[in-house]
Design an enzyme around this catalytic site. Structure first.
Site, PDB file in Angstrom:
ATOM      1  N   MET A  22      28.063 -22.873  -6.587  1.00 35.70           N
ATOM      2  CA  MET A  22      26.705 -22.912  -6.080  1.00 35.70           C
ATOM      3  C   MET A  22      25.705 -23.489  -7.078  1.00 35.70           C
ATOM      4  O   MET A  22      24.523 -23.522  -6.773  1.00 35.70           O
ATOM      5  CB  MET A  22      26.273 -21.482  -5.770  1.00 35.70           C
ATOM      6  CG  MET A  22      25.447 -21.369  -4.532  1.00 35.70           C
ATOM      7  SD  MET A  22      25.542 -19.653  -4.014  1.00 35.70           S
ATOM      8  CE  MET A  22      25.832 -18.793  -5.563  1.00 35.70           C
ATOM      9  N   PRO A  23      26.195 -23.934  -8.227  1.00 34.79           N
ATOM     10  CA  PRO A  23      25.218 -24.473  -9.208  1.00 34.79           C
ATOM     11  C   PRO A  23      24.604 -25.772  -8.690  1.00 34.79           C
ATOM     12  O   PRO A  23      25.168 -26.437  -7.814  1.00 34.79           O
ATOM     13  CB  PRO A  23      26.065 -24.769 -10.450  1.00 34.79           C
ATOM     14  CG  PRO A  23      27.369 -24.109 -10.230  1.00 34.79           C
ATOM     15  CD  PRO A  23      27.561 -23.999  -8.747  1.00 34.79           C
ATOM     16  N   PHE A  24      23.457 -26.100  -9.272  1.00 40.66           N
ATOM     17  CA  PHE A  24      22.786 -27.361  -8.988  1.00 40.66           C
ATOM     18  C   PHE A  24      22.545 -28.075 -10.311  1.00 40.66           C
ATOM     19  O   PHE A  24      21.920 -27.522 -11.207  1.00 40.66           O
ATOM     20  CB  PHE A  24      21.456 -27.117  -8.272  1.00 40.66           C
ATOM     21  CG  PHE A  24      20.697 -28.384  -8.015  1.00 40.66           C
ATOM     22  CD1 PHE A  24      21.051 -29.216  -6.962  1.00 40.66           C
ATOM     23  CD2 PHE A  24      19.649 -28.769  -8.828  1.00 40.66           C
ATOM     24  CE1 PHE A  24      20.365 -30.404  -6.733  1.00 40.66           C
ATOM     25  CE2 PHE A  24      18.955 -29.949  -8.607  1.00 40.66           C
ATOM     26  CZ  PHE A  24      19.315 -30.767  -7.552  1.00 40.66           C
TER      27      PHE A  24
END
Lengths: 67, 67, 67, 67, 67, 67
Positions: F1-3
């Site tokens: 879920m990282p950006f």
């Protein structure tokens, strides 16, 4: 209507210094581009020295090594 | 697959309100552009009123002056 | 005074769709948090499919592979 | 001279892990594009799980529901 | 080491004006916080007027309506 | 879920190089923090050399001066 985002390391910046940054950035946009101060937004983000890296190491590490 | 970043002043926004913002932004992207909610990411950032400027002054200053 | 940044892939989004996104995001902030539309800023950034990655590959690659 | 911003959920990431991310991102830019590590900046932002949404709900909600 | 991101509408800003913004923002950080210009990064992003919204409408719409 | 957001100067980076950056950043997050590649988003932004400043001058100016 400009939006200015200033990211700096989190090192006891006083509210007075932050107010100076906001005033200065707003004036810069007005003086250079004629932007209206009323709709110029400035957001300052303070980042922990563990979370800021340059030269491949964290600022925390650099400070320890006297850089 | 859209990425939405919402920056607001840090003023006791409840987890319920944040959940509403996330739900609403995700639905907006779905309704207007047909984007898949499963891969729509929304990140809310809460900014101290000392760190948010508009009109050349901080929100802290504006509140004190009744603006 | 909120600032909303929407990043989407660059795929022929019409000015009308963009206007809908801006209107919808502004209303969301008003309805959920009571934010003033007059100072709510929304910025849409369109990113080339070569420059957007998910699952470790670009969107361009994913489209070619029928994902 | 590249600038890399990594946003992750705030879940007890250690300073060692952050240093690894910064080192790795800096090397990636050097290896792929020949960028100079001395002027490569990496900033990690940790976001509360109440403030991160995917699939229209917060990560806090998803964890509760076993997702 | 600060990072400054300036977002403005895309309206024929000359390279000279951009150079002034970069010089001014770098000096501001030096004067207010003593930051080293050598590692101060400034990035200007120009946004199409169709993609910038304020007051719930795009800047394109506002210009048409004489705002 | 990282950006992950990577900003670089716009200097003829090929789609293959971009794909390498996206793959590398996604693997980094997986290796260091165990993040799921399926929901890791990487966005590359290419910035004109007139719009990128370091040391108080634009990259365009620095190149002219042989820096």
């Amino acid at each position: 209507m400009p939006f200015v985002n200033i990211k700096i390391t989190n090192e006891d910046v006083t509210p007075e210094k932050k107010a100076e940054l906001i005033k200065g950035a707003t004036e810069l946009l007005k003086n250079v581009l004629g932007k209206n101060p009323a709709t110029t937004v400035v957001v300052i983000e303070e980042i922990d020295t563990d979370n800021w890296g340059i030269g491949g190491e964290t600022v925390t590490q650099r400070r320890k090594n006297g850089k």
